[in-house]
Design an enzyme around this catalytic site. Sequence first.
Site, PDB file in Angstrom:
ATOM      1  N   ASN A   1       0.663  -1.106   0.142  1.00 16.31           N
ATOM      2  CA  ASN A   1      -0.098  -0.088   0.015  1.00 16.31           C
ATOM      3  C   ASN A   1       0.720   1.699  -0.458  1.00 16.31           C
ATOM      4  O   ASN A   1       2.286   1.458  -0.150  1.00 16.31           O
ATOM      5  CB  ASN A   1      -1.325   0.123   0.951  1.00 16.31           C
ATOM      6  CG  ASN A   1      -2.284   0.242   1.242  1.00 16.31           C
ATOM      7  OD1 ASN A   1      -2.432   1.589  -0.393  1.00 16.31           O
ATOM      8  ND2 ASN A   1      -3.428   0.263   1.314  1.00 16.31           N
TER       9      ASN A   1
ATOM     10  N   HIS B   1      23.621   2.735  11.706  1.00 17.99           N
ATOM     11  CA  HIS B   1      24.568   3.496  12.402  1.00 17.99           C
ATOM     12  C   HIS B   1      25.369   2.771  13.308  1.00 17.99           C
ATOM     13  O   HIS B   1      24.657   2.820  14.493  1.00 17.99           O
ATOM     14  CB  HIS B   1      24.635   5.465  11.878  1.00 17.99           C
ATOM     15  CG  HIS B   1      23.721   5.533  10.725  1.00 17.99           C
ATOM     16  ND1 HIS B   1      24.208   5.435   9.769  1.00 17.99           N
ATOM     17  CD2 HIS B   1      22.334   5.020  10.094  1.00 17.99           C
ATOM     18  CE1 HIS B   1      23.303   5.937   8.836  1.00 17.99           C
ATOM     19  NE2 HIS B   1      22.408   6.160   8.980  1.00 17.99           N
TER      20      HIS B   1
ATOM     21  N   GLY C   1      -0.119  -0.923   8.848  1.00 22.29           N
ATOM     22  CA  GLY C   1       0.236  -0.007   8.930  1.00 22.29           C
ATOM     23  C   GLY C   1       1.552   0.432  10.156  1.00 22.29           C
ATOM     24  O   GLY C   1       1.215   0.692  11.307  1.00 22.29           O
TER      25      GLY C   1
ATOM     26  N   ARG D   1      -0.116 -13.570  20.410  1.00 26.66           N
ATOM     27  CA  ARG D   1      -0.507 -15.645  20.336  1.00 26.66           C
ATOM     28  C   ARG D   1      -0.687 -15.758  19.097  1.00 26.66           C
ATOM     29  O   ARG D   1       0.087 -15.307  18.173  1.00 26.66           O
ATOM     30  CB  ARG D   1      -2.082 -14.702  20.766  1.00 26.66           C
ATOM     31  CG  ARG D   1      -3.310 -14.347  19.655  1.00 26.66           C
ATOM     32  CD  ARG D   1      -4.440 -14.394  19.498  1.00 26.66           C
ATOM     33  NE  ARG D   1      -5.231 -13.859  18.589  1.00 26.66           N
ATOM     34  CZ  ARG D   1      -5.486 -14.341  17.384  1.00 26.66           C
ATOM     35  NH1 ARG D   1      -4.950 -15.542  17.220  1.00 26.66           N
ATOM     36  NH2 ARG D   1      -6.187 -13.532  16.683  1.00 26.66           N
TER      37      ARG D   1
END
Length: 204
Positions: free
Chosen positions: A83, A113, A140, A181
């Site tokens: 997406n 880094h 997301g 779970r």
Amino acid sequence: MTSKEKMKAGEPYIASGDELFKERQHAKVELQKFNGMDPTKIKARNKILKQLLGKTGQRFFFEPPFLCDYGYNIEVGENFYANYNLTILDCAKVSIGDDVMIAPNVSLFTAGHPVDAELRVAGWEFALPITIGNRVWIGGQTVINPGVTIGDNTVIGSGSVVTKDIPSNVVAAGNPCRVIREIGEQDKIYYAKGRKFDLHEEKS
């Protein structure tokens, strides 16, 4: 070893050399074409990605915008979907399996880094590979850090920061991401809390 060879080997390197700079610039040019293209030109967009990425399946779809460092270190399997706003810092290899879904605003960072400020300011960095198995769903706003492996069938909850390996067949979430779970038979019955699938519905 050149900086590129050190980068791909997972050793500390300085990324300011001409070779790596030119390769990052090339990726930016190609991604500018991809991200700015008419959204109906799916075949033309996919052609750009097939040429830029290290490997793709026959069926894949990236919603623009998509950003990466080099492209050639990214491999995606069949039936891949990303997406909006996927960012992949692919200084090391990023391997993604079949039937993987990635939600908006996900970031995969192979680059790291030094913690020591003097070494960091001097330009040293490193890169460790990321591996995502088959049939994984990444929620997301998730961040996946260098060196992480996520197993098959696993779901990563939204907003997670994945700092360590996550096994197969689990739901994991949080900062840092941890297993919540195992995935079981109940997940074939319920698609959300208290909401059941109607398996007799006609397919459109």
